[in-house]
Design a protein around this motif. Structure first.
Motif, PDB file in Angstrom:
ATOM      1  N   LYS A 166     -10.824  26.138   8.268  1.00 41.32           N
ATOM      2  CA  LYS A 166     -10.124  26.983   9.242  1.00 41.32           C
ATOM      3  C   LYS A 166      -8.912  26.251   9.805  1.00 41.32           C
ATOM      4  CE  LYS A 166     -11.594  27.530  13.483  1.00 41.32           C
ATOM      5  NZ  LYS A 166     -12.380  27.942  14.670  1.00 41.32           N
ATOM      6  N   PHE A 167      -9.121  25.026  10.276  1.00 39.14           N
ATOM      7  CA  PHE A 167      -7.999  24.254  10.814  1.00 39.14           C
ATOM      8  C   PHE A 167      -7.088  23.765   9.697  1.00 39.14           C
ATOM      9  CE2 PHE A 167     -11.150  23.685  14.283  1.00 39.14           C
ATOM     10  CZ  PHE A 167     -10.397  24.234  15.311  1.00 39.14           C
ATOM     11  N   GLY A 168      -7.670  23.479   8.528  1.00 35.37           N
ATOM     12  CA  GLY A 168      -6.849  23.050   7.416  1.00 35.37           C
ATOM     13  C   GLY A 168      -5.830  24.106   7.025  1.00 35.37           C
ATOM     14  N   GLN A 169      -6.258  25.369   6.965  1.00 36.00           N
ATOM     15  CA  GLN A 169      -5.339  26.452   6.628  1.00 36.00           C
ATOM     16  C   GLN A 169      -4.310  26.695   7.720  1.00 36.00           C
ATOM     17  OE1 GLN A 169      -4.863  28.460   3.758  1.00 36.00           O
ATOM     18  NE2 GLN A 169      -5.945  26.649   3.021  1.00 36.00           N
TER      19      GLN A 169
ATOM     20  N   LYS B  62      -8.030  30.579  22.047  1.00 35.14           N
ATOM     21  CA  LYS B  62      -6.911  29.706  21.683  1.00 35.14           C
ATOM     22  C   LYS B  62      -6.737  29.638  20.168  1.00 35.14           C
ATOM     23  CE  LYS B  62      -6.251  25.746  23.396  1.00 35.14           C
ATOM     24  NZ  LYS B  62      -6.429  24.357  23.847  1.00 35.14           N
ATOM     25  N   SER B  63      -7.838  29.569  19.425  1.00 39.64           N
ATOM     26  CA  SER B  63      -7.714  29.465  17.973  1.00 39.64           C
ATOM     27  C   SER B  63      -7.153  30.748  17.374  1.00 39.64           C
ATOM     28  CB  SER B  63      -9.075  29.143  17.345  1.00 39.64           C
ATOM     29  OG  SER B  63      -9.993  30.209  17.527  1.00 39.64           O
ATOM     30  N   ILE B  64      -7.549  31.895  17.934  1.00 43.77           N
ATOM     31  CA  ILE B  64      -7.018  33.177  17.448  1.00 43.77           C
ATOM     32  C   ILE B  64      -5.532  33.297  17.789  1.00 43.77           C
ATOM     33  CG2 ILE B  64      -7.166  35.677  17.671  1.00 43.77           C
ATOM     34  CD1 ILE B  64     -10.157  35.341  18.229  1.00 43.77           C
ATOM     35  N   LEU B  65      -5.181  32.971  19.048  1.00 40.35           N
ATOM     36  CA  LEU B  65      -3.786  33.065  19.478  1.00 40.35           C
ATOM     37  C   LEU B  65      -2.909  32.114  18.673  1.00 40.35           C
ATOM     38  CD1 LEU B  65      -1.626  34.133  21.440  1.00 40.35           C
ATOM     39  CD2 LEU B  65      -2.299  32.303  23.024  1.00 40.35           C
TER      40      LEU B  65
END
Length: 309
Positions: free
Chosen positions: A96-99, A291-294
Protein backbone atom coordinates in the motif's frame (compact mmCIF):
# COMPACT_ATOMS: atom_id res chain seq x y z
CA UNK A 1 -18.13 1.58 -28.23
CA UNK A 2 -18.09 4.56 -25.88
CA UNK A 3 -15.72 4.62 -22.87
CA UNK A 4 -13.99 1.36 -23.88
CA UNK A 5 -10.56 2.94 -23.42
CA UNK A 6 -11.52 4.34 -20.02
CA UNK A 7 -12.85 0.97 -18.85
CA UNK A 8 -9.70 -0.81 -20.03
CA UNK A 9 -7.57 1.78 -18.21
CA UNK A 10 -9.43 1.17 -14.95
CA UNK A 11 -8.92 -2.55 -15.51
CA UNK A 12 -5.18 -1.92 -15.85
CA UNK A 13 -5.19 -0.09 -12.50
CA UNK A 14 -6.78 -3.16 -10.91
CA UNK A 15 -4.19 -5.35 -12.67
CA UNK A 16 -1.36 -3.25 -11.20
CA UNK A 17 -3.05 -3.54 -7.80
CA UNK A 18 -3.15 -7.33 -8.05
CA UNK A 19 0.52 -7.31 -9.09
CA UNK A 20 1.51 -5.26 -6.05
CA UNK A 21 -0.45 -7.41 -3.59
CA UNK A 22 0.83 -10.67 -5.08
CA UNK A 23 4.38 -9.32 -5.09
CA UNK A 24 4.15 -8.43 -1.40
CA UNK A 25 2.83 -11.90 -0.60
CA UNK A 26 5.43 -13.62 -2.77
CA UNK A 27 8.34 -11.52 -1.46
CA UNK A 28 7.48 -12.28 2.15
CA UNK A 29 7.04 -15.98 1.38
CA UNK A 30 9.86 -16.71 -1.10
CA UNK A 31 12.25 -13.83 -0.53
CA UNK A 32 13.01 -10.79 -2.67
CA UNK A 33 15.66 -12.24 -4.99
CA UNK A 34 13.93 -15.60 -5.43
CA UNK A 35 10.66 -13.99 -6.50
CA UNK A 36 12.37 -11.51 -8.82
CA UNK A 37 14.49 -14.14 -10.55
CA UNK A 38 11.50 -16.46 -10.89
CA UNK A 39 9.43 -13.65 -12.45
CA UNK A 40 12.17 -12.86 -14.98
CA UNK A 41 12.43 -16.48 -16.12
CA UNK A 42 8.64 -16.89 -16.33
CA UNK A 43 8.38 -13.66 -18.35
CA UNK A 44 11.01 -14.90 -20.81
CA UNK A 45 9.14 -18.20 -21.23
CA UNK A 46 5.79 -16.45 -21.73
CA UNK A 47 7.42 -14.03 -24.19
CA UNK A 48 8.79 -16.89 -26.31
CA UNK A 49 5.35 -18.53 -26.35
CA UNK A 50 3.74 -15.23 -27.41
CA UNK A 51 6.31 -14.63 -30.17
CA UNK A 52 5.83 -18.17 -31.48
CA UNK A 53 2.02 -17.91 -31.42
CA UNK A 54 1.95 -14.55 -33.21
CA UNK A 55 4.92 -14.73 -35.57
CA UNK A 56 5.93 -18.39 -35.71
CA UNK A 57 9.36 -17.68 -34.19
CA UNK A 58 9.97 -18.00 -30.42
CA UNK A 59 12.81 -15.47 -30.49
CA UNK A 60 12.39 -11.68 -30.66
CA UNK A 61 13.07 -9.74 -33.83
CA UNK A 62 16.71 -8.82 -34.40
CA UNK A 63 18.05 -5.27 -34.27
CA UNK A 64 21.29 -3.37 -33.70
CA UNK A 65 23.75 -3.97 -30.88
CA UNK A 66 23.19 -0.40 -29.68
CA UNK A 67 19.45 -1.08 -29.29
CA UNK A 68 20.18 -4.24 -27.28
CA UNK A 69 22.54 -2.36 -24.98
CA UNK A 70 20.03 0.44 -24.30
CA UNK A 71 17.25 -2.01 -23.48
CA UNK A 72 19.49 -4.14 -21.28
CA UNK A 73 20.61 -1.00 -19.45
CA UNK A 74 16.93 -0.22 -18.94
CA UNK A 75 16.42 -3.74 -17.57
CA UNK A 76 19.37 -3.33 -15.21
CA UNK A 77 18.01 -0.07 -13.80
CA UNK A 78 14.28 -0.86 -13.91
CA UNK A 79 14.26 -4.54 -13.00
CA UNK A 80 17.44 -5.42 -11.12
CA UNK A 81 17.81 -2.27 -9.04
CA UNK A 82 14.24 -0.95 -9.22
CA UNK A 83 12.29 -4.15 -8.58
CA UNK A 84 14.77 -5.29 -5.93
CA UNK A 85 14.15 -2.02 -4.04
CA UNK A 86 10.40 -2.19 -4.70
CA UNK A 87 9.97 -5.72 -3.38
CA UNK A 88 12.19 -4.93 -0.40
CA UNK A 89 9.97 -1.96 0.46
CA UNK A 90 6.94 -4.27 0.17
CA UNK A 91 8.50 -6.50 2.81
CA UNK A 92 9.25 -3.58 5.15
CA UNK A 93 6.32 -1.14 4.71
CA UNK A 94 3.83 -3.09 2.56
CA UNK A 95 2.51 -2.69 -0.97
CA UNK A 96 0.00 0.00 0.00
CA UNK A 97 2.71 2.48 0.97
CA UNK A 98 5.02 1.16 -1.72
CA UNK A 99 2.50 2.03 -4.43
CA UNK A 100 1.99 5.46 -2.89
CA UNK A 101 5.70 6.23 -3.27
CA UNK A 102 5.62 4.93 -6.84
CA UNK A 103 3.64 8.07 -7.75
CA UNK A 104 7.09 9.71 -7.67
CA UNK A 105 8.08 7.81 -10.82
CA UNK A 106 6.58 10.38 -13.27
CA UNK A 107 8.58 13.11 -11.51
CA UNK A 108 11.78 11.14 -12.00
CA UNK A 109 10.90 10.33 -15.60
CA UNK A 110 10.25 14.02 -16.36
CA UNK A 111 13.59 15.08 -14.87
CA UNK A 112 15.43 12.24 -16.64
CA UNK A 113 13.80 13.13 -19.97
CA UNK A 114 14.82 16.76 -19.44
CA UNK A 115 18.46 15.70 -18.98
CA UNK A 116 18.70 13.06 -21.70
CA UNK A 117 16.07 13.95 -24.32
CA UNK A 118 15.86 17.71 -23.89
CA UNK A 119 12.14 17.59 -23.10
CA UNK A 120 10.86 20.75 -21.46
CA UNK A 121 9.51 20.64 -17.90
CA UNK A 122 6.35 22.75 -17.99
CA UNK A 123 5.14 24.83 -15.02
CA UNK A 124 2.20 22.43 -14.65
CA UNK A 125 4.70 19.58 -14.25
CA UNK A 126 6.33 21.43 -11.36
CA UNK A 127 2.89 21.92 -9.82
CA UNK A 128 2.24 18.20 -10.27
CA UNK A 129 5.47 17.39 -8.44
CA UNK A 130 4.52 19.58 -5.50
CA UNK A 131 1.01 18.11 -5.26
CA UNK A 132 2.34 14.54 -5.46
CA UNK A 133 4.93 15.17 -2.76
CA UNK A 134 2.27 16.80 -0.57
CA UNK A 135 0.04 13.74 -0.84
CA UNK A 136 2.88 11.45 0.20
CA UNK A 137 3.87 13.73 3.07
CA UNK A 138 0.31 13.80 4.43
CA UNK A 139 0.31 10.01 4.55
CA UNK A 140 3.73 9.22 6.00
CA UNK A 141 4.39 12.19 8.31
CA UNK A 142 2.78 12.81 11.67
CA UNK A 143 3.25 14.54 15.00
CA UNK A 144 5.96 13.17 17.27
CA UNK A 145 5.65 12.45 20.96
CA UNK A 146 6.02 16.13 21.84
CA UNK A 147 3.28 17.06 19.29
CA UNK A 148 5.42 19.89 17.91
CA UNK A 149 7.77 18.11 15.54
CA UNK A 150 6.88 16.16 12.42
CA UNK A 151 8.22 12.62 12.36
CA UNK A 152 8.25 9.78 9.85
CA UNK A 153 5.61 7.18 10.72
CA UNK A 154 7.22 4.41 8.65
CA UNK A 155 10.58 2.62 8.93
CA UNK A 156 13.21 4.78 7.25
CA UNK A 157 14.75 1.82 5.40
CA UNK A 158 11.40 0.98 3.79
CA UNK A 159 10.90 4.59 2.70
CA UNK A 160 14.39 4.77 1.18
CA UNK A 161 13.82 1.52 -0.73
CA UNK A 162 10.46 2.88 -1.98
CA UNK A 163 12.00 6.15 -3.16
CA UNK A 164 14.84 4.29 -4.87
CA UNK A 165 12.29 2.04 -6.61
CA UNK A 166 10.33 5.03 -7.91
CA UNK A 167 13.50 6.76 -9.12
CA UNK A 168 14.66 3.61 -10.92
CA UNK A 169 11.26 3.10 -12.53
CA UNK A 170 11.28 6.67 -13.86
CA UNK A 171 14.87 6.44 -15.13
CA UNK A 172 14.24 2.95 -16.53
CA UNK A 173 11.18 4.22 -18.40
CA UNK A 174 13.21 6.87 -20.23
CA UNK A 175 16.01 4.39 -20.97
CA UNK A 176 13.38 1.98 -22.28
CA UNK A 177 12.00 4.64 -24.61
CA UNK A 178 15.48 5.35 -25.96
CA UNK A 179 16.05 1.63 -26.42
CA UNK A 180 12.72 1.02 -28.16
CA UNK A 181 13.36 3.95 -30.53
CA UNK A 182 16.70 2.39 -31.51
CA UNK A 183 15.11 -1.05 -31.68
CA UNK A 184 12.27 0.06 -33.96
CA UNK A 185 14.66 1.98 -36.21
CA UNK A 186 17.03 -0.98 -36.69
CA UNK A 187 14.65 -3.95 -36.86
CA UNK A 188 15.76 -6.57 -39.38
CA UNK A 189 12.20 -7.79 -39.99
CA UNK A 190 8.84 -5.92 -39.93
CA UNK A 191 7.02 -6.00 -36.59
CA UNK A 192 3.47 -5.04 -35.60
CA UNK A 193 3.46 -1.89 -33.51
CA UNK A 194 1.60 -3.42 -30.59
CA UNK A 195 4.24 -6.18 -30.34
CA UNK A 196 7.19 -3.79 -30.10
CA UNK A 197 7.11 -3.36 -26.27
CA UNK A 198 6.92 -7.14 -25.76
CA UNK A 199 9.96 -7.72 -27.98
CA UNK A 200 11.87 -4.90 -26.31
CA UNK A 201 10.90 -6.17 -22.86
CA UNK A 202 12.45 -9.55 -23.71
CA UNK A 203 15.92 -8.01 -23.72
CA UNK A 204 15.17 -6.08 -20.54
CA UNK A 205 14.25 -9.39 -18.89
CA UNK A 206 17.46 -10.98 -20.14
CA UNK A 207 19.39 -8.25 -18.31
CA UNK A 208 17.13 -8.73 -15.29
CA UNK A 209 17.75 -12.48 -15.21
CA UNK A 210 21.53 -12.05 -15.42
CA UNK A 211 21.49 -9.34 -12.76
CA UNK A 212 19.40 -11.32 -10.28
CA UNK A 213 21.49 -14.47 -10.80
CA UNK A 214 24.62 -12.49 -9.95
CA UNK A 215 22.97 -10.84 -6.94
CA UNK A 216 21.76 -14.17 -5.64
CA UNK A 217 25.19 -15.77 -6.10
CA UNK A 218 26.87 -12.91 -4.21
CA UNK A 219 24.31 -12.43 -1.43
CA UNK A 220 22.75 -15.71 -0.36
CA UNK A 221 23.53 -18.47 -2.84
CA UNK A 222 20.90 -20.56 -4.64
CA UNK A 223 19.50 -22.53 -1.71
CA UNK A 224 16.56 -20.06 -1.28
CA UNK A 225 15.75 -20.46 -4.98
CA UNK A 226 15.64 -24.24 -4.63
CA UNK A 227 13.25 -23.90 -1.69
CA UNK A 228 11.20 -21.27 -3.49
CA UNK A 229 10.47 -23.30 -6.62
CA UNK A 230 9.17 -26.10 -4.39
CA UNK A 231 6.83 -23.67 -2.60
CA UNK A 232 3.48 -24.19 -4.34
CA UNK A 233 1.81 -21.02 -3.01
CA UNK A 234 4.91 -18.96 -3.72
CA UNK A 235 5.11 -20.20 -7.31
CA UNK A 236 1.41 -19.51 -7.86
CA UNK A 237 2.03 -15.93 -6.67
CA UNK A 238 5.08 -15.63 -8.94
CA UNK A 239 3.17 -16.82 -12.02
CA UNK A 240 0.14 -14.65 -11.20
CA UNK A 241 2.17 -11.48 -10.63
CA UNK A 242 3.98 -12.10 -13.93
CA UNK A 243 0.69 -12.46 -15.80
CA UNK A 244 -0.97 -9.43 -14.22
CA UNK A 245 2.16 -7.33 -14.66
CA UNK A 246 4.12 -7.74 -17.93
CA UNK A 247 1.33 -9.47 -19.90
CA UNK A 248 -2.21 -8.44 -18.96
CA UNK A 249 -1.10 -5.08 -17.59
CA UNK A 250 1.25 -4.06 -20.38
CA UNK A 251 -0.95 -5.44 -23.15
CA UNK A 252 -4.10 -3.79 -21.80
CA UNK A 253 -2.31 -0.46 -21.27
CA UNK A 254 -1.25 -0.47 -24.93
CA UNK A 255 -4.81 -1.27 -25.95
CA UNK A 256 -6.27 1.48 -23.74
CA UNK A 257 -4.40 4.30 -25.47
CA UNK A 258 -5.83 3.14 -28.79
CA UNK A 259 -9.38 3.88 -27.59
CA UNK A 260 -8.91 7.01 -25.48
CA UNK A 261 -6.51 9.92 -24.97
CA UNK A 262 -3.15 8.97 -23.48
CA UNK A 263 -3.57 11.51 -20.66
CA UNK A 264 -6.92 10.07 -19.59
CA UNK A 265 -5.62 6.51 -19.82
CA UNK A 266 -2.47 7.32 -17.82
CA UNK A 267 -4.48 9.07 -15.10
CA UNK A 268 -6.94 6.19 -14.71
CA UNK A 269 -4.12 3.66 -14.68
CA UNK A 270 -2.49 5.63 -11.86
CA UNK A 271 -5.42 4.92 -9.49
CA UNK A 272 -3.60 1.95 -7.93
CA UNK A 273 -2.62 3.75 -4.67
CA UNK A 274 -6.32 4.35 -4.01
CA UNK A 275 -7.63 0.97 -5.18
CA UNK A 276 -5.06 -0.93 -3.10
CA UNK A 277 -6.15 0.56 0.25
CA UNK A 278 -9.12 -1.76 0.82
CA UNK A 279 -7.57 -5.08 -0.32
CA UNK A 280 -4.37 -4.29 1.65
CA UNK A 281 -6.52 -3.93 4.77
CA UNK A 282 -8.42 -7.14 4.00
CA UNK A 283 -5.41 -9.30 3.07
CA UNK A 284 -2.55 -7.89 5.16
CA UNK A 285 -4.56 -6.12 7.90
CA UNK A 286 -2.93 -2.77 7.07
CA UNK A 287 -5.03 -0.10 8.83
CA UNK A 288 -7.14 2.36 6.86
CA UNK A 289 -6.93 5.95 8.07
CA UNK A 290 -8.39 9.19 6.81
CA UNK A 291 -4.84 10.48 6.27
CA UNK A 292 -3.88 7.51 4.10
CA UNK A 293 -6.98 7.93 1.93
CA UNK A 294 -6.50 11.71 1.62
CA UNK A 295 -2.79 11.35 0.87
CA UNK A 296 -3.40 8.72 -1.82
CA UNK A 297 -6.08 10.86 -3.48
CA UNK A 298 -3.85 13.96 -3.49
CA UNK A 299 -0.91 11.96 -4.89
CA UNK A 300 -3.05 10.57 -7.72
CA UNK A 301 -4.29 14.10 -8.47
CA UNK A 302 -0.65 15.15 -8.69
CA UNK A 303 0.08 12.33 -11.14
CA UNK A 304 -2.96 13.28 -13.23
CA UNK A 305 -1.66 16.84 -13.59
CA UNK A 306 1.35 15.46 -15.47
CA UNK A 307 -0.89 14.04 -18.18
CA UNK A 308 -3.99 16.22 -18.30
CA UNK A 309 -2.58 19.77 -18.16
Amino acid sequence: MQYVGELISIGVAFSWTATALLSEFGSKRMGNLTLNLTRMVITLVFSCILFWAVGGNPLPAGASTEAYLWMMLSGLVGYVIGDFCLFQCYIIIGSKFGQLFMTLAPITAAIMAWFTLGQEIRPTAILAMIVTLAGIAITVLGRGDNHHKLTLKLPLSGVLFAIAAAVCQGVGLVLSKIGMDHYEATLTTPLAGWMLPFHANFFRCVAGTIGFVLLMALREGFAPLQRGVRDRKGMIAAVATTIFGPFVGVGASLLAVQYTAAGIASTLMALTPIIIILPAWWIFKQPITAKSILGAIISVIGVSLFFLL
